[in-house]
Design a protein around this motif. Structure first.
Motif, PDB file in Angstrom:
ATOM      1  N   LEU A  44      60.683  40.249  42.099  1.00 28.19           N
ATOM      2  CA  LEU A  44      59.587  40.644  41.209  1.00 28.19           C
ATOM      3  C   LEU A  44      60.002  41.817  40.321  1.00 28.19           C
ATOM      4  O   LEU A  44      59.610  41.892  39.152  1.00 28.19           O
ATOM      5  CB  LEU A  44      58.356  41.022  42.035  1.00 28.19           C
ATOM      6  CG  LEU A  44      57.805  39.931  42.959  1.00 28.19           C
ATOM      7  CD1 LEU A  44      56.648  40.467  43.779  1.00 28.19           C
ATOM      8  CD2 LEU A  44      57.372  38.722  42.152  1.00 28.19           C
ATOM      9  N   VAL A  45      60.796  42.728  40.879  1.00 21.76           N
ATOM     10  CA  VAL A  45      61.304  43.866  40.103  1.00 21.76           C
ATOM     11  C   VAL A  45      62.223  43.370  38.983  1.00 21.76           C
ATOM     12  O   VAL A  45      62.145  43.844  37.835  1.00 21.76           O
ATOM     13  CB  VAL A  45      62.048  44.868  41.014  1.00 21.76           C
ATOM     14  CG1 VAL A  45      62.732  45.952  40.190  1.00 21.76           C
ATOM     15  CG2 VAL A  45      61.082  45.497  42.018  1.00 21.76           C
ATOM     16  N   LEU A  46      63.084  42.420  39.303  1.00 21.49           N
ATOM     17  CA  LEU A  46      63.988  41.870  38.290  1.00 21.49           C
ATOM     18  C   LEU A  46      63.199  41.161  37.190  1.00 21.49           C
ATOM     19  O   LEU A  46      63.511  41.301  36.002  1.00 21.49           O
ATOM     20  CB  LEU A  46      64.983  40.893  38.930  1.00 21.49           C
ATOM     21  CG  LEU A  46      65.868  41.429  40.060  1.00 21.49           C
ATOM     22  CD1 LEU A  46      66.983  40.442  40.374  1.00 21.49           C
ATOM     23  CD2 LEU A  46      66.454  42.789  39.710  1.00 21.49           C
ATOM     24  N   ASP A  60      72.099  37.884  34.270  1.00 23.72           N
ATOM     25  CA  ASP A  60      72.041  37.246  35.585  1.00 23.72           C
ATOM     26  C   ASP A  60      71.476  38.246  36.601  1.00 23.72           C
ATOM     27  O   ASP A  60      71.671  39.462  36.468  1.00 23.72           O
ATOM     28  CB  ASP A  60      73.451  36.815  36.010  1.00 23.72           C
ATOM     29  CG  ASP A  60      73.404  35.958  37.270  1.00 23.72           C
ATOM     30  OD1 ASP A  60      73.091  34.772  37.157  1.00 23.72           O
ATOM     31  OD2 ASP A  60      73.665  36.514  38.362  1.00 23.72           O
ATOM     32  N   ASP A  61      70.790  37.731  37.600  1.00 21.14           N
ATOM     33  CA  ASP A  61      70.201  38.609  38.625  1.00 21.14           C
ATOM     34  C   ASP A  61      71.250  39.476  39.302  1.00 21.14           C
ATOM     35  O   ASP A  61      70.946  40.583  39.784  1.00 21.14           O
ATOM     36  CB  ASP A  61      69.469  37.774  39.678  1.00 21.14           C
ATOM     37  CG  ASP A  61      68.171  37.180  39.145  1.00 21.14           C
ATOM     38  OD1 ASP A  61      67.831  37.461  37.978  1.00 21.14           O
ATOM     39  OD2 ASP A  61      67.505  36.435  39.899  1.00 21.14           O
ATOM     40  N   SER A  62      72.491  39.001  39.360  1.00 21.20           N
ATOM     41  CA  SER A  62      73.560  39.759  40.015  1.00 21.20           C
ATOM     42  C   SER A  62      73.900  41.055  39.269  1.00 21.20           C
ATOM     43  O   SER A  62      74.587  41.927  39.816  1.00 21.20           O
ATOM     44  CB  SER A  62      74.823  38.902  40.138  1.00 21.20           C
ATOM     45  OG  SER A  62      75.294  38.523  38.855  1.00 21.20           O
ATOM     46  N   CYS A  63      73.412  41.183  38.054  1.00 21.05           N
ATOM     47  CA  CYS A  63      73.670  42.401  37.260  1.00 21.05           C
ATOM     48  C   CYS A  63      72.755  43.561  37.664  1.00 21.05           C
ATOM     49  O   CYS A  63      72.950  44.686  37.218  1.00 21.05           O
ATOM     50  CB  CYS A  63      73.493  42.118  35.767  1.00 21.05           C
ATOM     51  SG  CYS A  63      74.676  40.948  35.087  1.00 21.05           S
ATOM     52  N   PHE A  64      71.774  43.262  38.509  1.00 24.37           N
ATOM     53  CA  PHE A  64      70.788  44.273  38.882  1.00 24.37           C
ATOM     54  C   PHE A  64      70.961  44.700  40.342  1.00 24.37           C
ATOM     55  O   PHE A  64      71.213  43.869  41.207  1.00 24.37           O
ATOM     56  CB  PHE A  64      69.364  43.744  38.699  1.00 24.37           C
ATOM     57  CG  PHE A  64      68.998  43.417  37.277  1.00 24.37           C
ATOM     58  CD1 PHE A  64      68.339  44.334  36.481  1.00 24.37           C
ATOM     59  CD2 PHE A  64      69.320  42.175  36.737  1.00 24.37           C
ATOM     60  CE1 PHE A  64      67.993  44.032  35.171  1.00 24.37           C
ATOM     61  CE2 PHE A  64      68.974  41.854  35.437  1.00 24.37           C
ATOM     62  CZ  PHE A  64      68.316  42.789  34.642  1.00 24.37           C
ATOM     63  N   ASP A  65      70.812  45.975  40.572  1.00 24.71           N
ATOM     64  CA  ASP A  65      70.817  46.505  41.940  1.00 24.71           C
ATOM     65  C   ASP A  65      69.545  47.321  42.127  1.00 24.71           C
ATOM     66  O   ASP A  65      69.277  48.252  41.354  1.00 24.71           O
ATOM     67  CB  ASP A  65      72.050  47.383  42.175  1.00 24.71           C
ATOM     68  CG  ASP A  65      72.095  47.910  43.594  1.00 24.71           C
ATOM     69  OD1 ASP A  65      72.111  47.105  44.532  1.00 24.71           O
ATOM     70  OD2 ASP A  65      72.093  49.154  43.760  1.00 24.71           O
ATOM     71  N   SER A  81      69.630  49.829  38.977  1.00 25.60           N
ATOM     72  CA  SER A  81      70.879  50.002  38.228  1.00 25.60           C
ATOM     73  C   SER A  81      71.239  48.673  37.574  1.00 25.60           C
ATOM     74  O   SER A  81      71.179  47.626  38.226  1.00 25.60           O
ATOM     75  CB  SER A  81      72.015  50.456  39.154  1.00 25.60           C
ATOM     76  OG  SER A  81      71.673  51.656  39.813  1.00 25.60           O
ATOM     77  N   VAL A  82      71.602  48.729  36.310  1.00 24.76           N
ATOM     78  CA  VAL A  82      71.943  47.518  35.557  1.00 24.76           C
ATOM     79  C   VAL A  82      73.431  47.553  35.222  1.00 24.76           C
ATOM     80  O   VAL A  82      73.921  48.520  34.623  1.00 24.76           O
ATOM     81  CB  VAL A  82      71.117  47.421  34.256  1.00 24.76           C
ATOM     82  CG1 VAL A  82      71.408  46.104  33.545  1.00 24.76           C
ATOM     83  CG2 VAL A  82      69.626  47.543  34.567  1.00 24.76           C
ATOM     84  N   LYS A  83      74.140  46.498  35.651  1.00 24.57           N
ATOM     85  CA  LYS A  83      75.589  46.439  35.457  1.00 24.57           C
ATOM     86  C   LYS A  83      75.955  45.337  34.471  1.00 24.57           C
ATOM     87  O   LYS A  83      75.382  44.250  34.499  1.00 24.57           O
ATOM     88  CB  LYS A  83      76.289  46.168  36.794  1.00 24.57           C
ATOM     89  CG  LYS A  83      76.102  47.246  37.844  1.00 24.57           C
ATOM     90  CD  LYS A  83      76.651  46.819  39.188  1.00 24.57           C
ATOM     91  CE  LYS A  83      75.741  45.775  39.838  1.00 24.57           C
ATOM     92  NZ  LYS A  83      76.149  45.435  41.208  1.00 24.57           N
ATOM     93  N   GLN A  84      76.898  45.651  33.606  1.00 24.85           N
ATOM     94  CA  GLN A  84      77.489  44.647  32.723  1.00 24.85           C
ATOM     95  C   GLN A  84      78.995  44.855  32.713  1.00 24.85           C
ATOM     96  O   GLN A  84      79.462  45.991  32.571  1.00 24.85           O
ATOM     97  CB  GLN A  84      76.912  44.755  31.309  1.00 24.85           C
ATOM     98  CG  GLN A  84      75.438  44.395  31.227  1.00 24.85           C
ATOM     99  CD  GLN A  84      74.925  44.340  29.803  1.00 24.85           C
ATOM    100  OE1 GLN A  84      75.483  43.633  28.979  1.00 24.85           O
ATOM    101  NE2 GLN A  84      73.865  45.084  29.534  1.00 24.85           N
ATOM    102  N   GLU A  85      79.725  43.784  32.911  1.00 17.00           N
ATOM    103  CA  GLU A  85      81.189  43.856  32.998  1.00 17.00           C
ATOM    104  C   GLU A  85      81.625  44.865  34.060  1.00 17.00           C
ATOM    105  O   GLU A  85      82.527  45.676  33.860  1.00 17.00           O
ATOM    106  CB  GLU A  85      81.799  44.212  31.632  1.00 17.00           C
ATOM    107  CG  GLU A  85      81.502  43.158  30.568  1.00 17.00           C
ATOM    108  CD  GLU A  85      82.058  43.529  29.212  1.00 17.00           C
ATOM    109  OE1 GLU A  85      82.682  44.597  29.092  1.00 17.00           O
ATOM    110  OE2 GLU A  85      81.862  42.736  28.274  1.00 17.00           O
ATOM    111  N   ASN A  86      80.927  44.810  35.214  1.00 15.79           N
ATOM    112  CA  ASN A  86      81.231  45.621  36.403  1.00 15.79           C
ATOM    113  C   ASN A  86      81.035  47.116  36.212  1.00 15.79           C
ATOM    114  O   ASN A  86      81.471  47.919  37.032  1.00 15.79           O
ATOM    115  CB  ASN A  86      82.662  45.352  36.892  1.00 15.79           C
ATOM    116  CG  ASN A  86      82.832  43.924  37.361  1.00 15.79           C
ATOM    117  OD1 ASN A  86      81.936  43.366  37.999  1.00 15.79           O
ATOM    118  ND2 ASN A  86      83.975  43.321  37.035  1.00 15.79           N
ATOM    119  N   CYS A  87      80.388  47.510  35.118  1.00 12.20           N
ATOM    120  CA  CYS A  87      80.094  48.931  34.897  1.00 12.20           C
ATOM    121  C   CYS A  87      78.577  49.125  34.830  1.00 12.20           C
ATOM    122  O   CYS A  87      77.871  48.322  34.211  1.00 12.20           O
ATOM    123  CB  CYS A  87      80.714  49.416  33.595  1.00 12.20           C
ATOM    124  SG  CYS A  87      82.514  49.415  33.625  1.00 12.20           S
TER     125      CYS A  87
END
Length: 378
Positions: A44-46, A60-65, A81-87
């Motif tokens: 729900l947060v995503l 993608d959901d995997s970009c969110f922590d 935390s939002v990640k793109q290209e592992n950063c």
């Protein structure tokens, strides 16, 4: 499960913010049930993040922590935390309001305060609003403990920051809200009914006629002190103060109770919070500790030049108004005992705060009356 109650129209709020806030405020009509577990809440947060921030809508959901920062006794705080290209490219904070908190907190007043406080450079930047909460920038800092707050160097920094905070200008009425809020709480607290018979029996031991008489007498005395009216935080406990030691930065957060109010109340309430939720009032600051705080509050650049008269005036103000703090939070505790699903002994908290009021009443009434008599004879 707690109810997903929408406490405002997020789109209308964000639209209005365009006219009196420098940055764009994002909005979403979605709500999130704060009683859910983190694994249940995460999808729900995503969904909320993607709905609110269009640049993230296709990630993608995997970009969110998502992680839980804290669960206070009124709100739930999440870090995303939002990640793109592992950063990690951005980190935000999502504040979920607890169920029924709008019964004791004026959310519109909080919203008005938040806009201008954050614009003035305090706390986190306001980024967005949704059905039952708001989104802010992430502050890389940690909250203080009551023992941290009492440390002299930290107390001086808090005093300086509070002096700056008290100069924030908020449009609208500048009427102090203390007694309005206390009477509102009194009206709600005095007509409660509890399902649990033991709790109801304990509640019925409270004499609300006596409480009413105490409020009337205390207000009469406080009014005579003519404490300056400033914009006050009104809830400056350790958990609402954050510090980044590496950058030497201090932040005040959570403006749920912020309003125009009496200087003496905001400082006296802060001193009462030295005791923590355990209400260990042996930790209440003595005169020397208070004078140290006052010097850095009154003259941050030249603390040693503060006059004895100014120190005495603020000492009388803060300690007399600390009695009002006990009454305010005691009544708050009663309402929370009925309304809050959070496991905390709110009813016991009423008795701890109200008993401390009665324990200190004679001492601080005498202090204030002696001071007023001296002023009259000058």
């Amino acid at each position: 499960m707690g109810a997903e109650v929408k406490i405002w129209n997020p789109v209308e709020v964000a639209e209005q913010a365009r006219y009196d806030y420098a940055s764009q405020i994002h909005s979403s009509q979605l709500t999130i049930d704060p009683s859910l577990s983190l694994p249940q809440m995460t999808p729900l947060v995503l969904k909320l993040c993607k709905d609110m921030f269009k640049a993230w809508s296709n990630l993608d959901d995997s970009c969110f922590d998502v992680e839980k920062i804290s669960g206070g006794i009124t709100n739930l705080l999440l870090k995303v935390s939002v990640k793109q290209e592992n950063c990690i490219v951005e980190t935000i904070t999502i504040r979920l309001y607890g169920p029924n908190t709008e019964y004791i907190i004026d959310r519109q007043r909080e919203l008005q305060a938040t806009k201008y406080i954050t614009a003035a450079g305090f706390g986190a930047k306001w980024l967005g609003i949704f059905g039952n909460g708001m989104v802010q920038s992430f502050i890389n800092a940690h909250t203080l403990s009551p023992s941290d707050m009492r440390e002299p160097k930290q107390a001086a920094k808090i005093a300086k920051q509070l002096q700056r905070f008290h100069h924030v200008e908020i449009p609208g009425s500048k009427e102090p809200q203390l007694w309005n809020d206390i009477w509102k709480f009194f009206e709600k607290a005095s007509v409660l009914e509890f399902d649990d018979s033991k709790t109801q029996k304990t509640y019925e031991t409270i004499s609300f006629k006596a409480v009413r008489d105490e409020i009337v007498e205390l207000k009469g005395l406080c009014d005579l002190l003519k404490s300056p009216v400033i914009f006050a935080h009104n809830d400056l406990l350790a958990g609402n103060i954050m510090v980044n030691y590496e950058e030497d930065k201090l932040y005040f957060i959570d403006y749920e109770y912020a309003s125009y109010n009496y200087r003496g109340y905001d400082i006296g309430n802060h001193f009462a919070e030295y005791a923590g939720f355990e209400c260990d009032y042996d930790l209440y600051p003595n005169m020397n500790d208070q004078y140290h705080f006052f010097r850095h509050y009154l003259q941050p650049d030249r603390p040693q030049e503060v006059s004895e008269k100014d120190l005495e005036t603020l000492y009388v103000e803060a300690n007399t108004f600390s009695l009002a703090s006990h009454v305010f939070w005691a009544l708050w505790g009663l309402i929370q005992a009925k309304m809050s699903p959070i496991e905390f002994d709110y009813l016991g908290y009423f008795f701890l705060r109200y008993q401390e009021y009665k324990r200190q009443k004679e001492k601080y009434f005498l202090l204030a009356r002696t001071y007023l008599l001296g002023c009259k004879n000058e």
